[in-house]
Design a protein around this motif. Structure first.
Motif, PDB file in Angstrom:
ATOM      1  N   MET A   1     125.917  28.270 -57.365  1.00  0.00           N
ATOM      2  CA  MET A   1     124.471  28.450 -57.267  1.00  0.00           C
ATOM      3  C   MET A   1     124.136  29.932 -57.484  1.00  0.00           C
ATOM      4  SD  MET A   1     122.047  27.299 -54.154  1.00  0.00           S
ATOM      5  CE  MET A   1     120.490  28.053 -53.917  1.00  0.00           C
ATOM      6  N   TYR A   2     123.128  30.184 -58.289  1.00  0.00           N
ATOM      7  CA  TYR A   2     122.703  31.554 -58.557  1.00  0.00           C
ATOM      8  C   TYR A   2     121.947  32.135 -57.378  1.00  0.00           C
ATOM      9  CZ  TYR A   2     123.482  30.973 -63.591  1.00  0.00           C
ATOM     10  OH  TYR A   2     124.031  30.777 -64.824  1.00  0.00           O
ATOM     11  N   ASP A   3     122.136  33.425 -57.146  1.00  0.00           N
ATOM     12  CA  ASP A   3     121.229  34.078 -56.222  1.00  0.00           C
ATOM     13  C   ASP A   3     120.061  34.594 -57.053  1.00  0.00           C
ATOM     14  OD1 ASP A   3     122.171  36.406 -57.440  1.00  0.00           O
ATOM     15  OD2 ASP A   3     122.772  37.361 -55.579  1.00  0.00           O
ATOM     16  N   THR A   4     119.060  35.153 -56.414  1.00  0.00           N
ATOM     17  CA  THR A   4     117.845  35.568 -57.109  1.00  0.00           C
ATOM     18  C   THR A   4     118.118  36.609 -58.180  1.00  0.00           C
ATOM     19  OG1 THR A   4     116.609  35.100 -55.086  1.00  0.00           O
ATOM     20  CG2 THR A   4     115.491  36.389 -56.753  1.00  0.00           C
ATOM     21  N   LYS A   5     118.988  37.556 -57.902  1.00  0.00           N
ATOM     22  CA  LYS A   5     119.293  38.603 -58.877  1.00  0.00           C
ATOM     23  C   LYS A   5     119.946  38.002 -60.130  1.00  0.00           C
ATOM     24  CE  LYS A   5     120.367  42.736 -57.389  1.00  0.00           C
ATOM     25  NZ  LYS A   5     121.078  43.919 -56.872  1.00  0.00           N
ATOM     26  N   ASP A   6     120.835  37.050 -59.946  1.00  0.00           N
ATOM     27  CA  ASP A   6     121.470  36.385 -61.089  1.00  0.00           C
ATOM     28  C   ASP A   6     120.443  35.595 -61.900  1.00  0.00           C
ATOM     29  OD1 ASP A   6     124.026  37.346 -60.538  1.00  0.00           O
ATOM     30  OD2 ASP A   6     124.549  35.603 -59.315  1.00  0.00           O
ATOM     31  N   THR A   7     119.530  34.940 -61.203  1.00  0.00           N
ATOM     32  CA  THR A   7     118.480  34.183 -61.878  1.00  0.00           C
ATOM     33  C   THR A   7     117.619  35.115 -62.720  1.00  0.00           C
ATOM     34  OG1 THR A   7     118.422  32.551 -60.101  1.00  0.00           O
ATOM     35  CG2 THR A   7     116.493  32.662 -61.539  1.00  0.00           C
ATOM     36  N   ILE A   8     117.242  36.246 -62.152  1.00  0.00           N
ATOM     37  CA  ILE A   8     116.419  37.214 -62.870  1.00  0.00           C
ATOM     38  C   ILE A   8     117.174  37.758 -64.074  1.00  0.00           C
ATOM     39  CG2 ILE A   8     115.404  39.538 -62.701  1.00  0.00           C
ATOM     40  CD1 ILE A   8     114.600  38.703 -59.798  1.00  0.00           C
ATOM     41  N   LYS A   9     118.438  38.093 -63.892  1.00  0.00           N
ATOM     42  CA  LYS A   9     119.242  38.606 -64.997  1.00  0.00           C
ATOM     43  C   LYS A   9     119.311  37.572 -66.128  1.00  0.00           C
ATOM     44  CE  LYS A   9     123.742  40.682 -65.922  1.00  0.00           C
ATOM     45  NZ  LYS A   9     125.026  41.079 -65.327  1.00  0.00           N
ATOM     46  N   HIS A  10     119.494  36.324 -65.772  1.00  0.00           N
ATOM     47  CA  HIS A  10     119.559  35.246 -66.754  1.00  0.00           C
ATOM     48  C   HIS A  10     118.220  35.104 -67.496  1.00  0.00           C
ATOM     49  CE1 HIS A  10     120.852  31.460 -68.518  1.00  0.00           C
ATOM     50  NE2 HIS A  10     119.744  30.890 -68.066  1.00  0.00           N
ATOM     51  N   LEU A  11     117.117  35.137 -66.762  1.00  0.00           N
ATOM     52  CA  LEU A  11     115.800  35.027 -67.383  1.00  0.00           C
ATOM     53  C   LEU A  11     115.530  36.198 -68.331  1.00  0.00           C
ATOM     54  CD1 LEU A  11     113.729  33.825 -64.289  1.00  0.00           C
ATOM     55  CD2 LEU A  11     114.202  32.501 -66.371  1.00  0.00           C
ATOM     56  N   LEU A  12     115.903  37.397 -67.917  1.00  0.00           N
ATOM     57  CA  LEU A  12     115.715  38.567 -68.778  1.00  0.00           C
ATOM     58  C   LEU A  12     116.538  38.428 -70.056  1.00  0.00           C
ATOM     59  CD1 LEU A  12     115.779  41.469 -66.170  1.00  0.00           C
ATOM     60  CD2 LEU A  12     113.783  40.643 -67.442  1.00  0.00           C
ATOM     61  N   HIS A  13     117.767  37.967 -69.905  1.00  0.00           N
ATOM     62  CA  HIS A  13     118.646  37.783 -71.062  1.00  0.00           C
ATOM     63  C   HIS A  13     118.064  36.767 -72.053  1.00  0.00           C
ATOM     64  CE1 HIS A  13     122.350  37.785 -73.350  1.00  0.00           C
ATOM     65  NE2 HIS A  13     122.408  36.463 -73.250  1.00  0.00           N
ATOM     66  N   GLN A  14     117.368  35.765 -71.523  1.00  0.00           N
ATOM     67  CA  GLN A  14     116.750  34.737 -72.369  1.00  0.00           C
ATOM     68  C   GLN A  14     115.407  35.176 -72.941  1.00  0.00           C
ATOM     69  OE1 GLN A  14     116.592  31.273 -69.770  1.00  0.00           O
ATOM     70  NE2 GLN A  14     118.306  30.387 -70.906  1.00  0.00           N
ATOM     71  N   GLY A  15     114.945  36.359 -72.528  1.00  0.00           N
ATOM     72  CA  GLY A  15     113.650  36.839 -73.017  1.00  0.00           C
ATOM     73  C   GLY A  15     112.468  36.256 -72.282  1.00  0.00           C
ATOM     74  N   GLN A  16     112.730  35.649 -71.131  1.00  0.00           N
ATOM     75  CA  GLN A  16     111.660  35.063 -70.318  1.00  0.00           C
ATOM     76  C   GLN A  16     111.199  36.106 -69.294  1.00  0.00           C
ATOM     77  OE1 GLN A  16     112.331  31.048 -68.918  1.00  0.00           O
ATOM     78  NE2 GLN A  16     113.863  30.720 -70.514  1.00  0.00           N
ATOM     79  N   PHE A  17     110.568  37.153 -69.808  1.00  0.00           N
ATOM     80  CA  PHE A  17     110.216  38.307 -68.984  1.00  0.00           C
ATOM     81  C   PHE A  17     109.181  37.982 -67.918  1.00  0.00           C
ATOM     82  CE2 PHE A  17     111.478  39.985 -73.184  1.00  0.00           C
ATOM     83  CZ  PHE A  17     112.638  40.618 -72.780  1.00  0.00           C
ATOM     84  N   ASN A  18     108.178  37.203 -68.269  1.00  0.00           N
ATOM     85  CA  ASN A  18     107.153  36.873 -67.283  1.00  0.00           C
ATOM     86  C   ASN A  18     107.766  36.099 -66.109  1.00  0.00           C
ATOM     87  OD1 ASN A  18     104.097  36.919 -66.830  1.00  0.00           O
ATOM     88  ND2 ASN A  18     104.616  34.784 -66.460  1.00  0.00           N
ATOM     89  N   LYS A  19     108.632  35.133 -66.420  1.00  0.00           N
ATOM     90  CA  LYS A  19     109.285  34.362 -65.353  1.00  0.00           C
ATOM     91  C   LYS A  19     110.194  35.252 -64.507  1.00  0.00           C
ATOM     92  CE  LYS A  19     109.274  29.756 -67.370  1.00  0.00           C
ATOM     93  NZ  LYS A  19     110.086  28.606 -67.797  1.00  0.00           N
ATOM     94  N   ALA A  20     110.885  36.178 -65.137  1.00  0.00           N
ATOM     95  CA  ALA A  20     111.782  37.074 -64.398  1.00  0.00           C
ATOM     96  C   ALA A  20     110.996  37.953 -63.422  1.00  0.00           C
ATOM     97  CB  ALA A  20     112.572  37.946 -65.371  1.00  0.00           C
ATOM     98  N   PHE A  21     109.924  38.554 -63.918  1.00  0.00           N
ATOM     99  CA  PHE A  21     109.112  39.392 -63.028  1.00  0.00           C
ATOM    100  C   PHE A  21     108.435  38.566 -61.947  1.00  0.00           C
ATOM    101  CE2 PHE A  21     109.618  42.654 -66.257  1.00  0.00           C
ATOM    102  CZ  PHE A  21     109.737  43.792 -65.476  1.00  0.00           C
ATOM    103  N   HIS A  22     107.983  37.378 -62.306  1.00  0.00           N
ATOM    104  CA  HIS A  22     107.356  36.501 -61.315  1.00  0.00           C
ATOM    105  C   HIS A  22     108.348  36.163 -60.202  1.00  0.00           C
ATOM    106  CE1 HIS A  22     104.425  33.637 -59.838  1.00  0.00           C
ATOM    107  NE2 HIS A  22     105.359  32.705 -59.832  1.00  0.00           N
ATOM    108  N   GLN A  23     109.573  35.858 -60.573  1.00  0.00           N
ATOM    109  CA  GLN A  23     110.625  35.536 -59.601  1.00  0.00           C
ATOM    110  C   GLN A  23     110.879  36.726 -58.671  1.00  0.00           C
ATOM    111  OE1 GLN A  23     112.130  32.425 -59.720  1.00  0.00           O
ATOM    112  NE2 GLN A  23     113.237  32.864 -57.848  1.00  0.00           N
ATOM    113  N   ALA A  24     110.958  37.916 -59.242  1.00  0.00           N
ATOM    114  CA  ALA A  24     111.198  39.119 -58.433  1.00  0.00           C
ATOM    115  C   ALA A  24     110.035  39.385 -57.487  1.00  0.00           C
ATOM    116  CB  ALA A  24     111.415  40.322 -59.350  1.00  0.00           C
ATOM    117  N   LEU A  25     108.839  39.208 -57.973  1.00  0.00           N
ATOM    118  CA  LEU A  25     107.656  39.455 -57.146  1.00  0.00           C
ATOM    119  C   LEU A  25     107.532  38.437 -56.027  1.00  0.00           C
ATOM    120  CD1 LEU A  25     105.285  40.359 -60.076  1.00  0.00           C
ATOM    121  CD2 LEU A  25     106.013  41.934 -58.259  1.00  0.00           C
TER     122      LEU A  25
END
Length: 77
Positions: A1-25
């Motif tokens: 299971m991914y932790d939040t940081k891994d999820t964000i890293k994965h989203l950024l790598h996929q170019g899903q920047f809005n989702k990555a920032f939303h997750q962090a926020l």
């Protein structure tokens, strides 16, 4: 299971920047927001055609301005 940081890293790598920032926020953790800022491609995210939704961008500004004692150069890019 991914932790939040891994999820964000994965989203950024996929170019899903809005989702990555939303997750962090949503985590309400300034360190996680700073991590996302540090790892996002600024030449893609923060352009005149910013890919972040307005609510995400406003929340990002609010959270990073709450503590300007760390990573000032990164936050002012």
């Amino acid at each position: 299971m991914y932790d939040t940081k891994d999820t964000i890293k994965h989203l950024l790598h996929q170019g899903q920047f809005n989702k990555a920032f939303h997750q962090a926020l949503l985590a309400n953790d300034l360190n996680l927001v700073e991590y996302t800022l540090k790892n996002a491609d600024h030449t893609v995210v923060f352009t005149p055609d910013c890919c972040l939704e307005q609510k995400v961008l406003l929340s990002l500004i609010q959270q990073i301005s709450a503590d300007m004692s760390n990573h000032n150069e990164l936050k002012q890019k």
